[in-house]
Design an enzyme around this catalytic site. Structure first.
Site, PDB file in Angstrom:
ATOM      1  N   HIS A 179       0.872  -1.178   0.000  1.00 17.17           N
ATOM      2  CA  HIS A 179       0.000   0.000   0.000  1.00 17.17           C
ATOM      3  C   HIS A 179       0.907   1.226   0.000  1.00 17.17           C
ATOM      4  O   HIS A 179       1.640   1.469   0.955  1.00 17.17           O
ATOM      5  CB  HIS A 179      -0.930   0.008   1.208  1.00 17.17           C
ATOM      6  CG  HIS A 179      -2.048  -0.986   1.104  1.00 17.17           C
ATOM      7  ND1 HIS A 179      -2.584  -1.626   2.186  1.00 17.17           N
ATOM      8  CD2 HIS A 179      -2.743  -1.434   0.021  1.00 17.17           C
ATOM      9  CE1 HIS A 179      -3.562  -2.434   1.780  1.00 17.17           C
ATOM     10  NE2 HIS A 179      -3.670  -2.335   0.472  1.00 17.17           N
ATOM     11  N   SER A 180       0.847   1.990  -1.068  1.00 18.48           N
ATOM     12  CA  SER A 180       1.907   2.958  -1.359  1.00 18.48           C
ATOM     13  C   SER A 180       2.028   4.087  -0.349  1.00 18.48           C
ATOM     14  O   SER A 180       3.118   4.623  -0.158  1.00 18.48           O
ATOM     15  CB  SER A 180       1.700   3.528  -2.764  1.00 18.48           C
ATOM     16  OG  SER A 180       0.361   3.907  -2.977  1.00 18.48           O
ATOM     17  N   ARG A 181       0.934   4.459   0.315  1.00 17.02           N
ATOM     18  CA  ARG A 181       1.007   5.605   1.227  1.00 17.02           C
ATOM     19  C   ARG A 181       1.595   5.247   2.591  1.00 17.02           C
ATOM     20  O   ARG A 181       1.812   6.134   3.419  1.00 17.02           O
ATOM     21  CB  ARG A 181      -0.383   6.193   1.425  1.00 17.02           C
ATOM     22  CG  ARG A 181      -1.394   5.269   2.103  1.00 17.02           C
ATOM     23  CD  ARG A 181      -2.758   5.928   2.112  1.00 17.02           C
ATOM     24  NE  ARG A 181      -3.821   5.068   2.618  1.00 17.02           N
ATOM     25  CZ  ARG A 181      -5.109   5.415   2.589  1.00 17.02           C
ATOM     26  NH1 ARG A 181      -5.456   6.584   2.074  1.00 17.02           N
ATOM     27  NH2 ARG A 181      -6.044   4.609   3.057  1.00 17.02           N
ATOM     28  N   GLU A 182       1.870   3.976   2.818  1.00 19.47           N
ATOM     29  CA  GLU A 182       2.371   3.518   4.115  1.00 19.47           C
ATOM     30  C   GLU A 182       3.893   3.667   4.158  1.00 19.47           C
ATOM     31  O   GLU A 182       4.643   2.692   4.237  1.00 19.47           O
ATOM     32  CB  GLU A 182       1.884   2.092   4.364  1.00 19.47           C
ATOM     33  CG  GLU A 182       0.351   2.028   4.420  1.00 19.47           C
ATOM     34  CD  GLU A 182      -0.243   0.628   4.384  1.00 19.47           C
ATOM     35  OE1 GLU A 182       0.529  -0.357   4.424  1.00 19.47           O
ATOM     36  OE2 GLU A 182      -1.483   0.509   4.311  1.00 19.47           O
ATOM     37  N   ASN A 254      -3.853  -5.632  -1.958  1.00 23.49           N
ATOM     38  CA  ASN A 254      -4.037  -6.588  -0.859  1.00 23.49           C
ATOM     39  C   ASN A 254      -5.464  -7.142  -0.815  1.00 23.49           C
ATOM     40  O   ASN A 254      -5.900  -7.675   0.198  1.00 23.49           O
ATOM     41  CB  ASN A 254      -3.684  -5.949   0.490  1.00 23.49           C
ATOM     42  CG  ASN A 254      -3.444  -6.979   1.571  1.00 23.49           C
ATOM     43  OD1 ASN A 254      -2.909  -8.057   1.308  1.00 23.49           O
ATOM     44  ND2 ASN A 254      -3.855  -6.666   2.794  1.00 23.49           N
ATOM     45  N   SER A 307       1.340  -0.498   7.432  1.00 21.62           N
ATOM     46  CA  SER A 307       1.076   0.363   8.583  1.00 21.62           C
ATOM     47  C   SER A 307      -0.352   0.894   8.388  1.00 21.62           C
ATOM     48  O   SER A 307      -0.860   0.884   7.255  1.00 21.62           O
ATOM     49  CB  SER A 307       2.069   1.532   8.649  1.00 21.62           C
ATOM     50  OG  SER A 307       1.811   2.488   7.637  1.00 21.62           O
ATOM     51  N   TYR A 308      -1.016   1.295   9.424  1.00 18.18           N
ATOM     52  CA  TYR A 308      -0.618   1.417  10.806  1.00 18.18           C
ATOM     53  C   TYR A 308      -1.629   0.674  11.673  1.00 18.18           C
ATOM     54  O   TYR A 308      -2.640   0.212  11.163  1.00 18.18           O
ATOM     55  CB  TYR A 308      -0.591   2.907  11.221  1.00 18.18           C
ATOM     56  CG  TYR A 308      -1.953   3.596  11.156  1.00 18.18           C
ATOM     57  CD1 TYR A 308      -2.735   3.751  12.293  1.00 18.18           C
ATOM     58  CD2 TYR A 308      -2.467   4.066   9.951  1.00 18.18           C
ATOM     59  CE1 TYR A 308      -3.982   4.363  12.234  1.00 18.18           C
ATOM     60  CE2 TYR A 308      -3.712   4.665   9.891  1.00 18.18           C
ATOM     61  CZ  TYR A 308      -4.476   4.820  11.032  1.00 18.18           C
ATOM     62  OH  TYR A 308      -5.716   5.413  10.963  1.00 18.18           O
ATOM     63  N   GLU A 380       1.258  -4.668  10.958  1.00 21.91           N
ATOM     64  CA  GLU A 380       0.816  -3.279  10.853  1.00 21.91           C
ATOM     65  C   GLU A 380       1.705  -2.503  11.816  1.00 21.91           C
ATOM     66  O   GLU A 380       1.607  -2.674  13.033  1.00 21.91           O
ATOM     67  CB  GLU A 380      -0.660  -3.126  11.242  1.00 21.91           C
ATOM     68  CG  GLU A 380      -1.640  -3.836  10.325  1.00 21.91           C
ATOM     69  CD  GLU A 380      -1.925  -3.071   9.033  1.00 21.91           C
ATOM     70  OE1 GLU A 380      -1.415  -1.933   8.891  1.00 21.91           O
ATOM     71  OE2 GLU A 380      -2.651  -3.609   8.182  1.00 21.91           O
TER      72      GLU A 380
END
Length: 419
Positions: A179-182, A254, A307-308, A380
């Site tokens: 997930h790219s923003r994590e 995912n 995350s998170y 996470e």
């Protein structure tokens, strides 16, 4: 003249990015199933453009949602009308983004060695790929770089292989950034890569692991999405593939695996953050891993890092049935979490996906477990919501350090319990 030109270029770069001024992140507390369903109604109202960082799951489990400025009043009125409690977790998302950008700008500078590389800041895709090349050049006997595919937009998908020799040895897979923003996950992946090269030959426990097992590390699992978080939309989660018949872009990688694909906990709506795609493995970023795992045939542990929320999870997510190895997976998780907590006191929960958070179909580790990879886990990482996906760079190294202790626990167990 030159000063004006440079200012214009910088300003153009800033203006090209999606703006989050006035956006708030609300933490919603639901007391019963009726309130969960009410929040799910909100989730379906596309015109509000809500971004659920932690979606509605069950009573007692916090829900975090980013609310665009024009929708704030409507959302708060809705919640209050139904007696649903909320607090403001982030007052203005853009303020955190500005701080993040200032920190990155202050830390700029190309490292020529992995020793001078700055592990305490967030890096672009290009900088991470440069880091990989430097690491391989410094440790050619230990590290190699494999290209396992190309992304939808044509970017190379790289995996670092750490090996002390031998053919097709039992292996451990670790991926970050699906997930790219994590961002703390990719940053931790970079730190792990350096740590492996530092500890081999120095730490007896880790040396024993790498003397017997190979490690495959995919630091940027979703390169298109990651590049997009830097260039245009910091909050982008999905891939960047196009879906025919829809203006909306991307698939949740995912939810795209062939494990309960298309079931509860994924969406058939291409505009949803949990859109599962048209068919399993439709995303080349997923298919590349599937093909690699199948071709290798001897991966014994598979760890996917997100995350998170501070969780360590094992299968299943798509069904309530407990995995055959539940007791062993639970015991490993307990030990790994204890090791993680020992460093900074960071508290993690652990358990199966469906019992610990929510039902989610088409997930990575459900597929790997069904393929016979017994030690399938998902993390996470920090935090539990103060910053969410916008974790300050000052927490990168502590996050990576504590997570490494949990990874060591899983890797040692894998080494000592062959199957």
């Amino acid at each position: 003249m030159w000063g004006l030109l440079i200012f214009s270029v910088l300003l153009g770069g800033v203006l090209a990015k999606e703006d989050f001024v006035g956006h708030q992140v609300l933490r919603i507390s639901v007391d019963d199933e009726a309130q969960v369903q009410k929040v799910k109604e909100l989730e379906d109202l596309e015109h509000l453009q809500l971004d659920f960082w932690r979606g509605p799951a069950r009573p007692g489990f916090p829900i975090d949602v980013r609310v665009p400025f024009p929708s704030i009043q409507a959302v708060k009125v809705f919640l209050e009308a139904h007696g649903i409690r909320y607090t403001i977790m982030i007052e203005d998302v853009q303020l955190l983004l500005d701080e993040e950008q200032e920190q990155m700008f202050a830390s700029q500078g190309r490292a020529r060695t992995t020793s001078t590389f700055n592990y305490a800041t967030y890096h672009t895709l290009e900088e991470i790929y440069d880091f990989m090349d430097i690491l391989v050049a410094e440790h050619p006997q230990l590290v190699s770089k494999l290209q396992i595919g190309s992304s939808y937009e044509g970017r190379p998908i790289y995996v670092l292989k750490f090996s002390t020799g031998g053919n097709n040895r039992p292996a451990i897979w670790i991926d970050t950034g699906i997930h790219s923003r994590e961002w703390v996950t990719q940053a931790s992946g970079v730190w792990f890569a350096k740590k492996i090269t530092e500890d081999y030959g120095q730490d007896p426990a880790f040396t024993a692991i790498l003397d017997n097992l190979d490690i495959f590390l995919e630091i940027v699992t979703n390169p298109d999405g990651f590049a997009f978080t830097h260039s245009e939309n910091r909050m982008w989660r999905k891939t960047r593939s196009r879906t025919s018949g829809s203006f909306c872009v991307g698939v949740d990688p995912n939810r795209n695996w062939d494990a309960g694909f298309g079931g509860a906990g994924a969406s058939s709506n291409p505009c949803s953050e949990t859109y599962h795609g048209k068919f399993p493995n439709s995303e080349v970023e997923v298919k590349s891993i599937v093909d690699f795992v199948n071709d290798h045939g001897n991966i014994k542990a598979f760890i996917s890092i997100h995350s998170y929320s501070q969780l360590l999870l094992y299968p299943y997510g798509y069904k309530t049935e407990a995995p055959a190895d539940k007791d062993e997976l639970d015991q490993i998780s307990k030990s790994a979490v204890a090791a993680l907590t020992s460093l900074y006191g960071t508290k993690f929960q652990y358990g199966s996906i469906i019992t610990t958070i929510y039902q989610a179909s088409g997930g990575t580790i459900d597929w790997t477990y069904n393929q016979g990879i017994k030690y399938s886990f998902s993390f996470e990482l920090r935090d539990t919501g103060r910053y969410g996906f916008l974790l300050p760079a000052s927490q990168i190294i502590p996050t990576a350090q504590e997570t490494w202790l949990a990874l060591l626990t899983i890797m040692e167990h894998t080494l000592n319990h062959p199957y």
